[in-house]
Motif scaffolding. Sequence first.
Motif, mmCIF file in Angstrom:
data_model
loop_
_atom_site.group_PDB
_atom_site.id
_atom_site.type_symbol
_atom_site.label_atom_id
_atom_site.label_comp_id
_atom_site.label_asym_id
_atom_site.label_seq_id
_atom_site.Cartn_x
_atom_site.Cartn_y
_atom_site.Cartn_z
ATOM 1 N N ARG A 277 2.698 3.781 -7.073
ATOM 2 C CA ARG A 277 1.803 3.548 -5.937
ATOM 3 C C ARG A 277 1.405 2.074 -5.953
ATOM 4 N NH1 ARG A 277 0.218 8.468 -3.866
ATOM 5 N NH2 ARG A 277 0.503 10.255 -5.276
ATOM 6 N N HIS A 278 1.733 1.384 -4.884
ATOM 7 C CA HIS A 278 1.528 -0.057 -4.867
ATOM 8 C C HIS A 278 0.060 -0.407 -4.695
ATOM 9 C CE1 HIS A 278 1.358 -4.074 -2.885
ATOM 10 N NE2 HIS A 278 2.167 -4.359 -3.881
ATOM 11 N N SER A 279 -0.368 -1.432 -5.419
ATOM 12 C CA SER A 279 -1.712 -1.982 -5.281
ATOM 13 C C SER A 279 -1.597 -3.511 -5.233
ATOM 14 C CB SER A 279 -2.605 -1.545 -6.450
ATOM 15 O OG SER A 279 -2.073 -1.989 -7.683
ATOM 16 N N ARG A 280 -2.668 -4.174 -4.863
ATOM 17 C CA ARG A 280 -2.631 -5.622 -4.704
ATOM 18 C C ARG A 280 -2.282 -6.350 -5.997
ATOM 19 N NH1 ARG A 280 -7.704 -7.419 -0.783
ATOM 20 N NH2 ARG A 280 -6.974 -6.342 1.112
ATOM 21 N N LYS A 281 -2.710 -5.823 -7.127
ATOM 22 C CA LYS A 281 -2.462 -6.506 -8.397
ATOM 23 C C LYS A 281 -0.981 -6.525 -8.760
ATOM 24 C CE LYS A 281 -3.135 -2.406 -11.285
ATOM 25 N NZ LYS A 281 -3.899 -1.812 -12.411
ATOM 26 N N ASP A 282 -0.190 -5.674 -8.130
ATOM 27 C CA ASP A 282 1.243 -5.627 -8.434
ATOM 28 C C ASP A 282 2.003 -6.823 -7.873
ATOM 29 O OD1 ASP A 282 0.992 -3.187 -9.748
ATOM 30 O OD2 ASP A 282 1.156 -2.076 -7.868
ATOM 31 N N GLY B 29 0.783 -1.218 0.000
ATOM 32 C CA GLY B 29 0.000 0.000 0.000
ATOM 33 C C GLY B 29 0.817 1.272 0.000
ATOM 34 N N HIS C 141 3.918 3.949 -1.332
ATOM 35 C CA HIS C 141 4.352 4.402 -2.644
ATOM 36 C C HIS C 141 5.864 4.602 -2.655
ATOM 37 C CE1 HIS C 141 3.345 8.110 -0.354
ATOM 38 N NE2 HIS C 141 4.486 8.526 -0.867
#
Length: 224
Positions: free
Chosen positions: A51-56, A22, A24
């Motif tokens: 910006r980190h998201s779960r799909k990454d 979560g 960045h």
Amino acid sequence: MNADMQPNLYLRLRKRIGIRPGEHVTLGHAARLFSSDAELESRLTSLVLHRHSRKDGNRVVIDLLQIVKLIREAEPGTLVDSYGDPQVLVIVADAPRKPRYVILIVTWLLLFFGSGLAIMNFHTDVSMKEVHSRITEMVTGTKSEHPLWFQVPYSFGIGIGMMVFFNHLFRKRFNEEPNPLEVELYMYEENVNAYVIADEMRKKSESGEGSSASKQPGAGIDDG
């Protein structure tokens, strides 16, 4: 604007950085910066690259070209000079886990007795007992089935040799030179980083080729 008046920014990407889910990634986190314009350097330090998201998932690769594009968008006219690696590997992980001492003790015991058995089996294969008896007979002129005065120092010598070889006695180092195990671990980590970066860049290239036909004008860059 005159080319002589354009501000210069020098950056060197770090090989590997870590963030929590979560969070960045900023330019100041991903690279070392230097500019003759202190205000420009300060502004770009907080420039968000990803910006980190779960799909990454748990690893992200940020490419130098993406960084240069974001810098030119944030500060038009900035001349960027980069040095070092062309990508930075971002590892996404929670807080470090506490060491599990039970597993540590079991692993230590397995390694201790396993290495002891390996040494004894090697000595049996090369008939080390007969070799010791022969050496003592050559030195003293008397044959002995159990030349302890030779075997005991030999046993201590194996342990001392291992400590010198690995340059460690528990947490104490004998000198600043890296030991062979540290070199191998470093090479392993470098190879893993290189593979992960190549694999992530391949995935991004394939996904870019697959979506190039449907890519709409004005879409943002793929920041990993």
